[in-house]
Design a protein around this motif. Structure first.
Motif, PDB file in Angstrom:
ATOM      1  N   LEU A 174       0.820  -1.210   0.000  1.00  0.00           N
ATOM      2  CA  LEU A 174       0.000   0.000   0.000  1.00  0.00           C
ATOM      3  C   LEU A 174       0.858   1.267   0.000  1.00  0.00           C
ATOM      4  CD1 LEU A 174      -2.643  -1.168   2.604  1.00  0.00           C
ATOM      5  CD2 LEU A 174      -3.159  -0.542   0.241  1.00  0.00           C
ATOM      6  N   PHE A 175       1.983   1.219   0.702  1.00  0.00           N
ATOM      7  CA  PHE A 175       2.844   2.398   0.810  1.00  0.00           C
ATOM      8  C   PHE A 175       3.545   2.706  -0.515  1.00  0.00           C
ATOM      9  CE2 PHE A 175       6.866   4.527   1.764  1.00  0.00           C
ATOM     10  CZ  PHE A 175       6.441   5.578   2.547  1.00  0.00           C
ATOM     11  N   HIS A 176       4.069   1.678  -1.153  1.00  0.00           N
ATOM     12  CA  HIS A 176       4.941   1.896  -2.314  1.00  0.00           C
ATOM     13  C   HIS A 176       4.215   1.912  -3.653  1.00  0.00           C
ATOM     14  CE1 HIS A 176       8.716   1.787  -0.119  1.00  0.00           C
ATOM     15  NE2 HIS A 176       8.297   0.722   0.540  1.00  0.00           N
ATOM     16  N   PHE A 177       2.991   1.390  -3.704  1.00  0.00           N
ATOM     17  CA  PHE A 177       2.333   1.233  -4.998  1.00  0.00           C
ATOM     18  C   PHE A 177       0.879   1.671  -4.963  1.00  0.00           C
ATOM     19  CE2 PHE A 177       5.520  -2.170  -4.708  1.00  0.00           C
ATOM     20  CZ  PHE A 177       6.283  -1.918  -5.836  1.00  0.00           C
ATOM     21  N   ASP A 178       0.426   2.195  -6.101  1.00  0.00           N
ATOM     22  CA  ASP A 178      -0.994   2.221  -6.412  1.00  0.00           C
ATOM     23  C   ASP A 178      -1.274   0.958  -7.222  1.00  0.00           C
ATOM     24  OD1 ASP A 178      -1.466   4.668  -5.172  1.00  0.00           O
ATOM     25  OD2 ASP A 178      -0.850   5.780  -6.958  1.00  0.00           O
ATOM     26  N   TRP A 179      -2.512   0.525  -7.218  1.00  0.00           N
ATOM     27  CA  TRP A 179      -2.862  -0.721  -7.892  1.00  0.00           C
ATOM     28  C   TRP A 179      -3.865  -0.453  -9.008  1.00  0.00           C
ATOM     29  CZ3 TRP A 179      -4.190  -3.808  -2.817  1.00  0.00           C
ATOM     30  CH2 TRP A 179      -3.033  -3.909  -2.045  1.00  0.00           C
ATOM     31  N   GLY A 197     -12.878 -26.077  -1.444  1.00  0.00           N
ATOM     32  CA  GLY A 197     -11.930 -27.130  -1.109  1.00  0.00           C
ATOM     33  C   GLY A 197     -11.674 -27.111   0.385  1.00  0.00           C
ATOM     34  N   TRP A 198     -10.611 -27.797   0.828  1.00  0.00           N
ATOM     35  CA  TRP A 198     -10.267 -27.772   2.251  1.00  0.00           C
ATOM     36  C   TRP A 198     -10.008 -26.339   2.699  1.00  0.00           C
ATOM     37  CZ3 TRP A 198     -10.961 -30.223   6.469  1.00  0.00           C
ATOM     38  CH2 TRP A 198     -10.150 -30.013   7.593  1.00  0.00           C
ATOM     39  N   THR A 199      -9.370 -25.577   1.813  1.00  0.00           N
ATOM     40  CA  THR A 199      -9.327 -24.130   1.970  1.00  0.00           C
ATOM     41  C   THR A 199     -10.087 -23.540   0.791  1.00  0.00           C
ATOM     42  OG1 THR A 199      -7.259 -23.933   0.723  1.00  0.00           O
ATOM     43  CG2 THR A 199      -7.083 -24.180   3.113  1.00  0.00           C
ATOM     44  N   ILE A 200     -10.592 -22.316   0.955  1.00  0.00           N
ATOM     45  CA  ILE A 200     -11.327 -21.663  -0.123  1.00  0.00           C
ATOM     46  C   ILE A 200     -10.426 -20.619  -0.757  1.00  0.00           C
ATOM     47  CG2 ILE A 200     -13.332 -20.285  -0.728  1.00  0.00           C
ATOM     48  CD1 ILE A 200     -14.884 -21.562   1.449  1.00  0.00           C
ATOM     49  N   ARG A 201      -9.987 -20.894  -1.955  1.00  0.00           N
ATOM     50  CA  ARG A 201      -9.141 -19.962  -2.691  1.00  0.00           C
ATOM     51  C   ARG A 201      -9.981 -19.232  -3.728  1.00  0.00           C
ATOM     52  NH1 ARG A 201      -3.616 -20.927  -1.879  1.00  0.00           N
ATOM     53  NH2 ARG A 201      -3.277 -19.307  -3.423  1.00  0.00           N
ATOM     54  N   PRO A 202      -9.511 -18.077  -4.204  1.00  0.00           N
ATOM     55  CA  PRO A 202     -10.183 -17.447  -5.338  1.00  0.00           C
ATOM     56  C   PRO A 202     -10.189 -18.401  -6.536  1.00  0.00           C
ATOM     57  CG  PRO A 202      -8.621 -15.935  -4.319  1.00  0.00           C
ATOM     58  CD  PRO A 202      -8.376 -17.279  -3.707  1.00  0.00           C
ATOM     59  N   LYS A 203     -11.319 -18.465  -7.222  1.00  0.00           N
ATOM     60  CA  LYS A 203     -11.429 -19.365  -8.364  1.00  0.00           C
ATOM     61  C   LYS A 203     -10.446 -18.991  -9.462  1.00  0.00           C
ATOM     62  CE  LYS A 203     -14.919 -21.498 -11.338  1.00  0.00           C
ATOM     63  NZ  LYS A 203     -16.379 -21.523 -11.675  1.00  0.00           N
ATOM     64  N   ASN A 204     -10.232 -17.684  -9.617  1.00  0.00           N
ATOM     65  CA  ASN A 204      -9.293 -17.188 -10.622  1.00  0.00           C
ATOM     66  C   ASN A 204      -8.142 -16.467  -9.929  1.00  0.00           C
ATOM     67  OD1 ASN A 204     -11.042 -17.882 -12.951  1.00  0.00           O
ATOM     68  ND2 ASN A 204     -12.367 -16.284 -12.110  1.00  0.00           N
ATOM     69  N   ASP A 205      -6.952 -16.605 -10.494  1.00  0.00           N
ATOM     70  CA  ASP A 205      -5.799 -15.898  -9.937  1.00  0.00           C
ATOM     71  C   ASP A 205      -6.067 -14.396  -9.903  1.00  0.00           C
ATOM     72  OD1 ASP A 205      -4.479 -18.264  -9.655  1.00  0.00           O
ATOM     73  OD2 ASP A 205      -3.225 -18.022 -11.436  1.00  0.00           O
ATOM     74  N   ILE A 206      -5.681 -13.767  -8.796  1.00  0.00           N
ATOM     75  CA  ILE A 206      -5.865 -12.317  -8.666  1.00  0.00           C
ATOM     76  C   ILE A 206      -4.706 -11.615  -9.348  1.00  0.00           C
ATOM     77  CG2 ILE A 206      -5.902 -10.426  -7.002  1.00  0.00           C
ATOM     78  CD1 ILE A 206      -7.395 -12.282  -5.103  1.00  0.00           C
ATOM     79  N   GLN A 207      -5.028 -10.790 -10.305  1.00  0.00           N
ATOM     80  CA  GLN A 207      -3.998 -10.081 -11.062  1.00  0.00           C
ATOM     81  C   GLN A 207      -4.218  -8.582 -10.927  1.00  0.00           C
ATOM     82  OE1 GLN A 207      -4.135 -11.482 -15.095  1.00  0.00           O
ATOM     83  NE2 GLN A 207      -3.726 -13.610 -14.555  1.00  0.00           N
ATOM     84  N   PHE A 208      -3.128  -7.857 -10.712  1.00  0.00           N
ATOM     85  CA  PHE A 208      -3.196  -6.416 -10.686  1.00  0.00           C
ATOM     86  C   PHE A 208      -1.847  -5.860 -11.137  1.00  0.00           C
ATOM     87  CE2 PHE A 208      -1.620  -7.641  -6.541  1.00  0.00           C
ATOM     88  CZ  PHE A 208      -0.623  -6.718  -6.269  1.00  0.00           C
ATOM     89  N   ILE A 209      -1.867  -4.595 -11.537  1.00  0.00           N
ATOM     90  CA  ILE A 209      -0.652  -3.938 -12.011  1.00  0.00           C
ATOM     91  C   ILE A 209      -0.203  -2.939 -10.943  1.00  0.00           C
ATOM     92  CG2 ILE A 209       0.322  -2.452 -13.792  1.00  0.00           C
ATOM     93  CD1 ILE A 209      -1.882  -3.535 -15.661  1.00  0.00           C
ATOM     94  N   PRO A 210       0.969  -3.154 -10.345  1.00  0.00           N
ATOM     95  CA  PRO A 210       1.472  -2.193  -9.361  1.00  0.00           C
ATOM     96  C   PRO A 210       2.099  -0.975 -10.046  1.00  0.00           C
ATOM     97  CG  PRO A 210       3.026  -4.014  -9.593  1.00  0.00           C
ATOM     98  CD  PRO A 210       1.868  -4.321 -10.517  1.00  0.00           C
ATOM     99  N   ILE A 211       1.720   0.193  -9.590  1.00  0.00           N
ATOM    100  CA  ILE A 211       2.238   1.440 -10.149  1.00  0.00           C
ATOM    101  C   ILE A 211       3.024   2.161  -9.063  1.00  0.00           C
ATOM    102  CG2 ILE A 211       1.648   3.626 -11.255  1.00  0.00           C
ATOM    103  CD1 ILE A 211      -1.011   2.320 -12.076  1.00  0.00           C
ATOM    104  N   PRO A 212       4.351   2.276  -9.193  1.00  0.00           N
ATOM    105  CA  PRO A 212       5.150   2.942  -8.154  1.00  0.00           C
ATOM    106  C   PRO A 212       4.707   4.393  -7.925  1.00  0.00           C
ATOM    107  CG  PRO A 212       6.563   1.784  -9.696  1.00  0.00           C
ATOM    108  CD  PRO A 212       5.188   1.783 -10.296  1.00  0.00           C
TER     109      PRO A 212
END
Length: 212
Positions: A174-179, A197-212
């Motif tokens: 949060l400090f170094h990047f905007d998303w 499942g035994w754990t509940i994960r996001p169905k799709n991979d979470i993708q974001f672009i970090p902006i310094p």
């Protein structure tokens, strides 16, 4: 995202993925969290452990993440010590009981707007991970609370088990990047579907672009 945190263990990476996913889907929450982190650490130019205790809103974000997305939706089985009656059901002694922490955390009898991601509900609240409040038991409850609570937040990139590690990792992001979401994807279109499942994960991979 999954590759970055996979070394820290499935529960750790899952908690991180859900927290970031929820913040991406709620830009106003992200902005408030960024303002808190940057205000506290601006004079230092970097985030360290020294002021993590001041990050009240970020701590609330983690609590709210674990309310909606507990590391294990079904807690370890418990043996009923004696025959009892719960909600009209006769529970015999010695039977194994499975507690649905996922459903408890979303129960509208205990939570206002139970399905809404709202970290502010935990500000100035004494509800914590220790299992003394039975409407909030992401790790279990009472004397037999999960002994691995501290190791849930392990991220191998930092090399040490601590409840502070997940806060430190999120605070640094949060400090170094905007998303920014990739392409023309809007926050309200962001898919937060669950992969059961035994754990509940996001169905799709979470993708974001970090902006310094």
């Amino acid at each position: 995202m999954k590759d970055i945190f996979s070394a820290g263990g499935e529960t750790s990476s899952t908690a991180m993925e859900w927290a970031i996913g929820e913040m991406i889907k709620n830009p106003e929450i992200t902005k408030r969290a960024q303002h808190e982190v940057r205000s506290i650490y601006n004079d230092k130019g970097n985030v360290d452990e020294s002021r993590l205790h001041e990050l009240k809103y970020l701590h609330a974000i983690i609590k709210e993440t674990l309310r909606l997305h507990p590391s294990a939706p079904l807690l370890l089985t418990r043996e009923c010590g004696q025959q009892c009656k719960i909600n009209g059901y006769d529970i015999p002694a010695k039977v194994d009981i499975i507690v649905n922490a996922w459903a408890i955390g979303r129960d509208p009898k205990y939570w206002i707007e139970a399905e809404k991601f709202n970290p502010s509900r935990f500000l100035d609240s004494e509800i914590d991970y220790k299992g003394n409040n039975f409407e909030y038991i992401p790790f279990g409850a009472g004397r037999r609370i999960c002994p691995g609570i501290s190791t849930l937040f392990v991220l191998a990139v930092f090399g040490e088990p601590s409840q502070e590690v997940i806060e430190l990792a999120l605070a640094q992001l949060l400090f170094h990047f905007d998303w920014k979401l990739p392409g023309e994807l809007k926050p309200q279109e962001f898919d937060m579907a669950e992969n059961l499942g035994w754990t509940i994960r996001p169905k799709n991979d979470i993708q974001f672009i970090p902006i310094p």
